[in-house]
Structures are given as C-alpha cells and as structure tokens.
Scaffold this active site. Structure first.
Site, PDB file in Angstrom:
ATOM      1  N   GLU A  81      27.290  41.271 -30.776  1.00 36.59           N
ATOM      2  CA  GLU A  81      27.069  42.468 -31.604  1.00 36.59           C
ATOM      3  C   GLU A  81      25.654  42.397 -32.172  1.00 36.59           C
ATOM      4  O   GLU A  81      25.229  41.367 -32.677  1.00 36.59           O
ATOM      5  CB  GLU A  81      28.134  42.488 -32.702  1.00 36.59           C
ATOM      6  CG  GLU A  81      28.079  43.679 -33.618  1.00 36.59           C
ATOM      7  CD  GLU A  81      27.321  43.359 -34.887  1.00 36.59           C
ATOM      8  OE1 GLU A  81      26.397  44.120 -35.203  1.00 36.59           O
ATOM      9  OE2 GLU A  81      27.638  42.363 -35.528  1.00 36.59           O
ATOM     10  N   SER A  82      24.908  43.489 -32.056  1.00 39.27           N
ATOM     11  CA  SER A  82      23.453  43.447 -32.249  1.00 39.27           C
ATOM     12  C   SER A  82      23.032  43.054 -33.655  1.00 39.27           C
ATOM     13  O   SER A  82      22.069  42.302 -33.838  1.00 39.27           O
ATOM     14  CB  SER A  82      22.835  44.803 -31.878  1.00 39.27           C
ATOM     15  OG  SER A  82      23.356  45.839 -32.694  1.00 39.27           O
ATOM     16  N   LYS A  83      23.727  43.554 -34.683  1.00 38.90           N
ATOM     17  CA  LYS A  83      23.321  43.207 -36.042  1.00 38.90           C
ATOM     18  C   LYS A  83      23.552  41.725 -36.312  1.00 38.90           C
ATOM     19  O   LYS A  83      22.749  41.069 -36.991  1.00 38.90           O
ATOM     20  CB  LYS A  83      24.070  44.055 -37.073  1.00 38.90           C
ATOM     21  CG  LYS A  83      23.534  43.877 -38.494  1.00 38.90           C
ATOM     22  CD  LYS A  83      24.157  44.872 -39.451  1.00 38.90           C
ATOM     23  CE  LYS A  83      23.598  44.711 -40.855  1.00 38.90           C
ATOM     24  NZ  LYS A  83      24.210  45.685 -41.796  1.00 38.90           N
ATOM     25  N   CYS A 180      24.711  54.627 -31.310  1.00 37.57           N
ATOM     26  CA  CYS A 180      25.407  53.389 -31.623  1.00 37.57           C
ATOM     27  C   CYS A 180      26.859  53.741 -31.944  1.00 37.57           C
ATOM     28  O   CYS A 180      27.106  54.622 -32.774  1.00 37.57           O
ATOM     29  CB  CYS A 180      24.752  52.690 -32.807  1.00 37.57           C
ATOM     30  SG  CYS A 180      25.724  51.303 -33.453  1.00 37.57           S
ATOM     31  N   ASP A 187      20.012  55.684 -30.224  1.00 40.94           N
ATOM     32  CA  ASP A 187      19.377  54.650 -29.412  1.00 40.94           C
ATOM     33  C   ASP A 187      18.635  55.349 -28.277  1.00 40.94           C
ATOM     34  O   ASP A 187      19.240  56.150 -27.542  1.00 40.94           O
ATOM     35  CB  ASP A 187      20.421  53.688 -28.827  1.00 40.94           C
ATOM     36  CG  ASP A 187      21.082  52.826 -29.887  1.00 40.94           C
ATOM     37  OD1 ASP A 187      20.376  52.392 -30.813  1.00 40.94           O
ATOM     38  OD2 ASP A 187      22.295  52.586 -29.791  1.00 40.94           O
ATOM     39  N   GLU A 220      24.800  47.693 -23.264  1.00 37.10           N
ATOM     40  CA  GLU A 220      25.334  47.072 -22.050  1.00 37.10           C
ATOM     41  C   GLU A 220      26.396  47.964 -21.404  1.00 37.10           C
ATOM     42  O   GLU A 220      26.477  48.082 -20.174  1.00 37.10           O
ATOM     43  CB  GLU A 220      25.944  45.704 -22.374  1.00 37.10           C
ATOM     44  CG  GLU A 220      24.952  44.710 -22.978  1.00 37.10           C
ATOM     45  CD  GLU A 220      24.905  44.740 -24.496  1.00 37.10           C
ATOM     46  OE1 GLU A 220      24.476  43.736 -25.088  1.00 37.10           O
ATOM     47  OE2 GLU A 220      25.292  45.769 -25.104  1.00 37.10           O
ATOM     48  N   GLY A 249      15.168  46.948 -35.376  1.00 34.16           N
ATOM     49  CA  GLY A 249      15.277  45.699 -36.106  1.00 34.16           C
ATOM     50  C   GLY A 249      14.575  44.549 -35.420  1.00 34.16           C
ATOM     51  O   GLY A 249      14.978  43.393 -35.556  1.00 34.16           O
TER      52      GLY A 249
END
Length: 272
Positions: A81-83, A180, A187, A220, A249
């Site tokens: 998970e990106s965060k 997102c 995005d 992805e 980020g």
C-alpha cells in the site's frame, strides 16, 4: 506488518526505522475479479517504484540524499500500500546505518518479506531523462484523436477492431487519469501499449483510456485491467502494457505487464 494508512484521517510520522509500517495487499482478490485463477496469470511483468526523496544517516550522523528504484515482480503475492511505503521509507531519515550496502540489504530484505517475492532495490541516476525516449520515436501518439470522455465511466465498449490485418504497433497517451481507490485523489500516467495482432480503432482506444477518468484502482491493478481488456478485445499474439504514473509523495509507480515481449528498460518521462 502495519495497518492500512491510505485514507486514514490521522497519520503518525516517524524518522526511526520501522519495517512494521509496511502494509501488504494481496494481489489475488483483484485478479480473481478479472477471472484470473491463482498462479495462472496470462502475463509476466514487474512494478517499478522510483523513490526520489530517500535519506538516512551515516554513522557520523551526516544526512544522505538518494534516488532509489524498487522492482517488484508481478508474480509476487502482494503489493505494498503506497502510503505505508512512503512512511516506511521516511522512517530511515533519522536512523544511522553502518554503510550504504547495509541500507540496501535492509530495504531489500524487508520488502521481499512483505511482498512474498524477490524484490530488488538499487540506486537510480537522479538526472532527468529526455522528454521522449528512443523507445517511443516510432510510436503513435493517440492524443490527437478528436474524442471526449465517454458517459457512464469505465467501459470496454469502445474497444473495437478497425481491421483484421495483423500489424505490430506501439501507442502511447499522456492524457490518462484514474483515481486512488482509497482517497479518491487523481493519479496521472503515461500509458504505453505494444501490440502484435488485429488493429484496434485508435479513437475507440483513446476513449477507452478516457473511461478510467473517474475509476478507482491501484496502479498495479490498472495495468493488469488494461492488459486483460486489450487481450480480450483483439486477441493479439504479443501484448505489452506499461502504466507510468507520475509521482505523489516523492514516489512514482510504473507497472508493466507483457506477453511475448521482453520488458522495456525503464526511462523516466518528463512528468516524473
């Protein structure tokens, strides 16, 4: 491993190394929705994460500044998970490491464990690449097609064959946007498509890409949905999809899925 951070109302930041911040998300549930059985993916590929703002402390306490590239194989069990990835990388900022090699080994070990697949971590050349790399010199840009965003959101209805003649062609678009799935934030990405097979309608292909504009999915998963939709629409003998998302980020994500082609070398595009 950590808990889901994306979309959380409150976030705690730390500059002390903590691998527990990583939050894996299993790939298979989303793939099952697309009709893919476990270990039966019709593609190979990889996900490249470029981290532009990575820093840690040397033994003397001196800060470093580095760009990292993190490669996750498409057959790994999970994505990150990106965060949680951003928080994990940020936790190195106030932590001393004995050597650059020990930092890379630590990163690689933690991420391999979290993804349940062999992750590679390497330094990246921070110098920007050319606006249009050599791989796209013969590609066809879709963005001059006179079409708009279709009504009704995501749809494959415009993926229509223009000709049954088998051709090899590369298309790209810089007009792609999705959302997102956790926060609803936009995005943006460059989408590159390589195909050997019947020709799809160019206006319809671009309109299909536009249909993602309000569609929520991880980077992805976007690449895999693109691959499967194009494969089902045209039945090409070779197919390559790359979704090169712009950074958020301090990190960008580049997901590639291929059948019959070799992976392209990654070349950073101008919006990254």
């Amino acid at each position: 491993m950590g808990h889901m951070q994306l979309g959380s109302a409150t976030t705690e930041y730390t500059n002390q190394y903590d691998k527990g911040l990583l939050f894996p998300i299993a790939r298979q549930p989303q793939r099952a929705e697309q009709g893919i059985e476990s270990n039966a993916e019709p593609f190979t590929g990889r996900d490249l994460w470029n981290a532009y703002e990575f820093t840690y402390l040397t033994p003397s306490g001196k800060p470093t500044a580095e760009v990292l590239q993190i490669e996750v194989p498409a057959n790994s069990t999970a994505i990150i998970e990106s965060k949680s990835m951003k928080l994990y990388l940020g936790s190195f900022a106030g932590t001393r490491f004995e050597s650059h090699e020990s930092v890379l080994e630590c990163l690689q070990s933690d991420l391999t464990t979290a993804c349940e697949g062999p992750v590679q971590v390497r330094p990246m050349d921070p110098n920007p690449a050319s606006v249009l790399s050599a791989r796209l010199e013969t590609a066809h840009c879709l963005d001059d097609e006179a079409v708009g965003v279709p009504e009704g959101g995501y749809s494959t209805d415009t993926l229509l064959l223009a000709s049954s003649e088998v051709v090899e062609v590369t298309y790209y678009s810089d007009l792609f946007r999705s959302l997102c799935p956790m926060t609803g934030q936009p995005d943006f990405a460059r989408i590159i498509l390589r195909m050997t097979g019947p020709q799809l309608s160019r206006p319809g292909l671009l309109q299909y890409l536009f249909s993602y504009r309000e569609h929520g999915e991880f980077a992805e998963q976007v690449a895999e949905r693109l691959f499967l939709d194009l494969y089902r629409a045209a039945k090409p003998t070779k197919l390559g999809v790359r979704a090169e998302f712009t950074r958020r980020g301090g990190i960008d994500i580049n997901a590639e899925r291929v059948l019959g082609y070799r992976d392209w070398d990654y070349v950073r595009h101008y919006r990254q």
